[in-house]
Write a protein that holds these residues in place. Structure first.
Motif, PDB file in Angstrom:
ATOM      1  N   ARG A 175     -85.653  54.467 -12.518  1.00  0.00           N
ATOM      2  CA  ARG A 175     -84.517  54.844 -11.689  1.00  0.00           C
ATOM      3  C   ARG A 175     -83.323  55.138 -12.594  1.00  0.00           C
ATOM      4  O   ARG A 175     -82.984  54.332 -13.468  1.00  0.00           O
ATOM      5  N   ALA A 176     -82.705  56.290 -12.400  1.00  0.00           N
ATOM      6  CA  ALA A 176     -81.558  56.671 -13.217  1.00  0.00           C
ATOM      7  C   ALA A 176     -80.296  56.040 -12.660  1.00  0.00           C
ATOM      8  O   ALA A 176     -80.060  56.026 -11.450  1.00  0.00           O
ATOM      9  N   MET A 177     -79.478  55.514 -13.555  1.00  0.00           N
ATOM     10  CA  MET A 177     -78.183  54.954 -13.207  1.00  0.00           C
ATOM     11  C   MET A 177     -77.196  55.379 -14.294  1.00  0.00           C
ATOM     12  O   MET A 177     -77.599  55.763 -15.398  1.00  0.00           O
ATOM     13  N   VAL A 178     -75.920  55.328 -13.972  1.00  0.00           N
ATOM     14  CA  VAL A 178     -74.903  55.664 -14.963  1.00  0.00           C
ATOM     15  C   VAL A 178     -73.824  54.592 -14.952  1.00  0.00           C
ATOM     16  O   VAL A 178     -73.551  53.955 -13.940  1.00  0.00           O
ATOM     17  N   GLY A 179     -73.223  54.411 -16.116  1.00  0.00           N
ATOM     18  CA  GLY A 179     -72.078  53.531 -16.254  1.00  0.00           C
ATOM     19  C   GLY A 179     -70.996  54.248 -17.032  1.00  0.00           C
ATOM     20  O   GLY A 179     -71.274  55.181 -17.802  1.00  0.00           O
ATOM     21  N   LEU A 180     -69.767  53.837 -16.817  1.00  0.00           N
ATOM     22  CA  LEU A 180     -68.634  54.456 -17.497  1.00  0.00           C
ATOM     23  C   LEU A 180     -68.054  53.450 -18.473  1.00  0.00           C
ATOM     24  O   LEU A 180     -67.465  52.452 -18.070  1.00  0.00           O
ATOM     25  N   GLY A 181     -68.233  53.702 -19.788  1.00  0.00           N
ATOM     26  CA  GLY A 181     -67.714  52.821 -20.811  1.00  0.00           C
ATOM     27  C   GLY A 181     -66.273  53.156 -21.146  1.00  0.00           C
ATOM     28  O   GLY A 181     -65.853  54.316 -21.052  1.00  0.00           O
ATOM     29  N   ASP A 182     -65.522  52.129 -21.546  1.00  0.00           N
ATOM     30  CA  ASP A 182     -64.113  52.343 -21.869  1.00  0.00           C
ATOM     31  C   ASP A 182     -63.826  52.242 -23.362  1.00  0.00           C
ATOM     32  O   ASP A 182     -62.682  52.220 -23.791  1.00  0.00           O
ATOM     33  N   GLY A 183     -64.890  52.192 -24.181  1.00  0.00           N
ATOM     34  CA  GLY A 183     -64.702  52.152 -25.620  1.00  0.00           C
ATOM     35  C   GLY A 183     -64.506  50.756 -26.167  1.00  0.00           C
ATOM     36  O   GLY A 183     -64.576  50.552 -27.380  1.00  0.00           O
ATOM     37  N   SER A 184     -64.253  49.753 -25.326  1.00  0.00           N
ATOM     38  CA  SER A 184     -64.044  48.383 -25.790  1.00  0.00           C
ATOM     39  C   SER A 184     -65.223  47.475 -25.459  1.00  0.00           C
ATOM     40  O   SER A 184     -65.120  46.262 -25.596  1.00  0.00           O
ATOM     41  N   GLY A 185     -66.303  48.056 -25.006  1.00  0.00           N
ATOM     42  CA  GLY A 185     -67.479  47.273 -24.647  1.00  0.00           C
ATOM     43  C   GLY A 185     -67.616  47.034 -23.163  1.00  0.00           C
ATOM     44  O   GLY A 185     -68.712  46.726 -22.685  1.00  0.00           O
ATOM     45  N   MET A 187     -67.761  48.091 -19.156  1.00  0.00           N
ATOM     46  CA  MET A 187     -68.357  49.248 -18.499  1.00  0.00           C
ATOM     47  C   MET A 187     -68.232  49.111 -16.997  1.00  0.00           C
ATOM     48  O   MET A 187     -68.464  48.034 -16.438  1.00  0.00           O
ATOM     49  N   VAL A 188     -67.841  50.200 -16.343  1.00  0.00           N
ATOM     50  CA  VAL A 188     -67.857  50.260 -14.881  1.00  0.00           C
ATOM     51  C   VAL A 188     -69.308  50.458 -14.459  1.00  0.00           C
ATOM     52  O   VAL A 188     -69.951  51.431 -14.877  1.00  0.00           O
ATOM     53  N   ASN A 189     -69.849  49.530 -13.644  1.00  0.00           N
ATOM     54  CA  ASN A 189     -71.266  49.613 -13.312  1.00  0.00           C
ATOM     55  C   ASN A 189     -71.553  50.751 -12.343  1.00  0.00           C
ATOM     56  O   ASN A 189     -70.641  51.394 -11.809  1.00  0.00           O
ATOM     57  N   HIS A 190     -72.834  50.978 -12.122  1.00  0.00           N
ATOM     58  CA  HIS A 190     -73.282  52.144 -11.363  1.00  0.00           C
ATOM     59  C   HIS A 190     -72.740  52.148  -9.940  1.00  0.00           C
ATOM     60  O   HIS A 190     -72.204  53.162  -9.476  1.00  0.00           O
ATOM     61  N   ASP A 191     -72.869  51.030  -9.240  1.00  0.00           N
ATOM     62  CA  ASP A 191     -72.449  50.992  -7.832  1.00  0.00           C
ATOM     63  C   ASP A 191     -70.943  51.222  -7.694  1.00  0.00           C
ATOM     64  O   ASP A 191     -70.496  51.984  -6.820  1.00  0.00           O
ATOM     65  N   ASP A 192     -70.144  50.572  -8.540  1.00  0.00           N
ATOM     66  CA  ASP A 192     -68.691  50.762  -8.472  1.00  0.00           C
ATOM     67  C   ASP A 192     -68.312  52.193  -8.821  1.00  0.00           C
ATOM     68  O   ASP A 192     -67.405  52.781  -8.209  1.00  0.00           O
ATOM     69  N   LEU A 193     -69.010  52.758  -9.799  1.00  0.00           N
ATOM     70  CA  LEU A 193     -68.714  54.124 -10.215  1.00  0.00           C
ATOM     71  C   LEU A 193     -69.023  55.109  -9.098  1.00  0.00           C
ATOM     72  O   LEU A 193     -68.256  56.041  -8.831  1.00  0.00           O
ATOM     73  N   MET A 194     -70.149  54.900  -8.412  1.00  0.00           N
ATOM     74  CA  MET A 194     -70.504  55.777  -7.300  1.00  0.00           C
ATOM     75  C   MET A 194     -69.495  55.656  -6.164  1.00  0.00           C
ATOM     76  O   MET A 194     -69.112  56.655  -5.536  1.00  0.00           O
ATOM     77  N   GLN A 195     -69.049  54.439  -5.897  1.00  0.00           N
ATOM     78  CA  GLN A 195     -68.064  54.237  -4.837  1.00  0.00           C
ATOM     79  C   GLN A 195     -66.755  54.939  -5.161  1.00  0.00           C
ATOM     80  O   GLN A 195     -66.153  55.601  -4.316  1.00  0.00           O
ATOM     81  N   LYS A 196     -66.310  54.814  -6.408  1.00  0.00           N
ATOM     82  CA  LYS A 196     -65.069  55.463  -6.804  1.00  0.00           C
ATOM     83  C   LYS A 196     -65.222  56.981  -6.793  1.00  0.00           C
ATOM     84  O   LYS A 196     -64.278  57.701  -6.432  1.00  0.00           O
ATOM     85  N   ALA A 197     -66.395  57.482  -7.181  1.00  0.00           N
ATOM     86  CA  ALA A 197     -66.623  58.927  -7.149  1.00  0.00           C
ATOM     87  C   ALA A 197     -66.605  59.443  -5.716  1.00  0.00           C
ATOM     88  O   ALA A 197     -66.067  60.525  -5.443  1.00  0.00           O
ATOM     89  N   ASP A 198     -67.179  58.675  -4.785  1.00  0.00           N
ATOM     90  CA  ASP A 198     -67.122  59.071  -3.370  1.00  0.00           C
ATOM     91  C   ASP A 198     -65.686  59.098  -2.874  1.00  0.00           C
ATOM     92  O   ASP A 198     -65.274  60.034  -2.179  1.00  0.00           O
ATOM     93  N   GLN A 199     -64.918  58.071  -3.224  1.00  0.00           N
ATOM     94  CA  GLN A 199     -63.526  58.000  -2.773  1.00  0.00           C
ATOM     95  C   GLN A 199     -62.679  59.085  -3.405  1.00  0.00           C
ATOM     96  O   GLN A 199     -61.763  59.607  -2.770  1.00  0.00           O
ATOM     97  N   GLY A 200     -62.974  59.438  -4.648  1.00  0.00           N
ATOM     98  CA  GLY A 200     -62.189  60.445  -5.337  1.00  0.00           C
ATOM     99  C   GLY A 200     -62.662  61.866  -5.126  1.00  0.00           C
ATOM    100  O   GLY A 200     -62.119  62.792  -5.733  1.00  0.00           O
ATOM    101  N   GLY A 201     -63.700  62.069  -4.289  1.00  0.00           N
ATOM    102  CA  GLY A 201     -64.201  63.409  -4.030  1.00  0.00           C
ATOM    103  C   GLY A 201     -64.937  64.015  -5.214  1.00  0.00           C
ATOM    104  O   GLY A 201     -65.014  65.248  -5.331  1.00  0.00           O
ATOM    105  N   MET A 202     -65.510  63.173  -6.083  1.00  0.00           N
ATOM    106  CA  MET A 202     -66.189  63.665  -7.272  1.00  0.00           C
ATOM    107  C   MET A 202     -67.667  63.308  -7.299  1.00  0.00           C
ATOM    108  O   MET A 202     -68.329  63.419  -8.331  1.00  0.00           O
TER     109      MET A 202
END
Length: 395
Positions: A175-185, A187-202
């Motif tokens: 299963r493919a998942m994605v996380g958003l790293g901030d360079g300091s170790g 990471m925004v996990n997959h579920d939170d990232l998807m929720q924010k992308a839905d809210q932001g129209g992305m």
């Protein structure tokens, strides 16, 4: 005057009226000898009637005053409710405000990561001297360095979660998942990232980005195991838009050699919210060679035959939907039998305990979750070599 007081006042009024009637009868029938008695009765009756009338008037005024006070209290109550609602909204906004900056930063970083535009280049124009040109080149170099630093600090990371064959315990798919790293170790996990992308129209842009990231990795994995598939989540925004679905189809056509290894999974709740255009987009994906999977499935109102015709081959359930501890119900057994008859595979996700794994292995073909293995990060250069070889063969 209130309804419960009306009979009382009517009774009090009846007595003086009756006394007046009696006094009149005495005057008419008894003659002058009872005139004094009749007069006394008449005076007392009139006084009593006057007292009752005054009492009725005062009671009516008092009730009117009470009614006005009640209306005032109701008005105050409404204003109080409105004030409490406003206070609740302010408190909620204050609670949300603490996360606004972080969410805005994540969405901003995601937007920069998802953009596929070229790096800023200096625009060379005719200048009278060398100094303006040098200044412009220096400015462009600085912008390029800032963009490079942003990408180094914040970038999307592809993760693959093993999907295990419950009969053998071996990894069959991912299963493919994605996380958003901030360079300091962090990471925004997959579920939170998807929720924010839905809210932001992305969400649609993120779905397309995931497909681009998965394609070369899937190509490399299928070179060793041709039957392996990767489940890629897609959101309602992607499926409901014909333009976004067309972009997704274009990516499948570009990577047609791995299109059959893509399994696009979407929630049953999103399926119920799609209109005719969204259902048509799903059919277009199936015709292009992609396999469909329905996740977060609940048995109520599910037409397996229609889903099979639409191109759905996998059904994913949470563990409690399969066995809540008392064994599968007759409805579930019938559902599983019908699904097997239509050659639809059952997956159980988010398996966390050995008890859950033991229970679901009797009814499902595949499973995934923390009990089996956590998602694994994929190196950014994974799949580059096979992709380069494929392009070399085409050339």
């Amino acid at each position: 005057m209130s309804r419960h007081m009306a009979p009382v006042m009517l009774g009090l009024t009846a007595f003086p009226l009756a006394a007046i009637g009696i006094a009149a009868y005495l005057v008419m029938s008894a003659g002058p000898q009872l005139m004094a008695v009749a007069g006394a009765i008449l005076v007392l009756s009139c006084c009593l009637l006057l007292a009752v009338t005054i009492a009725v008037v005062k009671l009516s005024r008092h009730e009117s005053w009470l009614w006005s006070q009640q209306e005032s209290l109701r008005g105050l109550s409404r204003k109080t409710d409105e004030a409490l609602a406003r206070i609740s909204d302010v408190e909620q906004q204050a609670a949300v405000a603490t996360d606004v900056a972080a969410i805005a930063a994540d969405i901003s970083a995601l937007r920069r990561e998802l953009l596929d535009g070229p790096s800023p280049q200096p625009s060379v124009r005719a200048h009278a001297g060398a100094a303006p040109l040098a200044a412009e080149l220096k400015k462009a170099d600085k912008a390029a360095e800032l963009k490079k630093a942003d990408k180094a600090a914040e970038q999307l990371t592809l993760l693959l979660e093993p999907v295990v064959d419950l009969s053998t315990g071996a990894t069959s798919h991912y299963r493919a998942m994605v996380g958003l790293g901030d360079g300091s170790g962090a990471m925004v996990n997959h579920d939170d990232l998807m929720q924010k992308a839905d809210q932001g129209g992305m969400r649609a842009a993120l779905d397309l980005r995931m497909v681009k990231m998965v394609a070369p990795v899937l190509r490399r994995l299928r070179s060793r195991n041709p039957g392996l598939r990767v489940f890629v989540p897609v959101g309602r925004a992607t499926l409901a838009s014909r333009d976004e679905a067309s972009r997704l189809l274009a990516l499948l056509q570009r990577d047609s050699d791995v299109a059959q290894g893509m399994v696009f999974e979407f929630a049953q709740q999103d399926l119920g919210a799609l209109d005719a255009a969204g259902i048509d987009n799903l059919a277009r994906l199936a015709r292009a060679g992609a396999t469909l999977a329905l996740r977060e499935v609940y048995l109520g109102g599910l037409d397996l035959t229609a889903l099979r015709q639409l191109g759905v081959r996998f059904l994913s359930f949470p563990p409690h939907a399969v066995d809540a501890g008392s064994g599968p119900s007759a409805t579930w057994n019938e559902f599983a039998r019908q699904a097997r008859g239509l050659q639809m595979q059952i997956i159980v996700g988010d398996v966390k305990t050995p008890q859950q794994a033991s229970a679901v292995s009797r009814f499902a073909r595949f499973g995934h979750g923390p009990f089996f293995a956590p998602p694994r990060k994929v190196r950014p250069d994974a799949g580059i070599a096979p992709a380069a070889a494929r392009h070399a063969n085409v050339a």
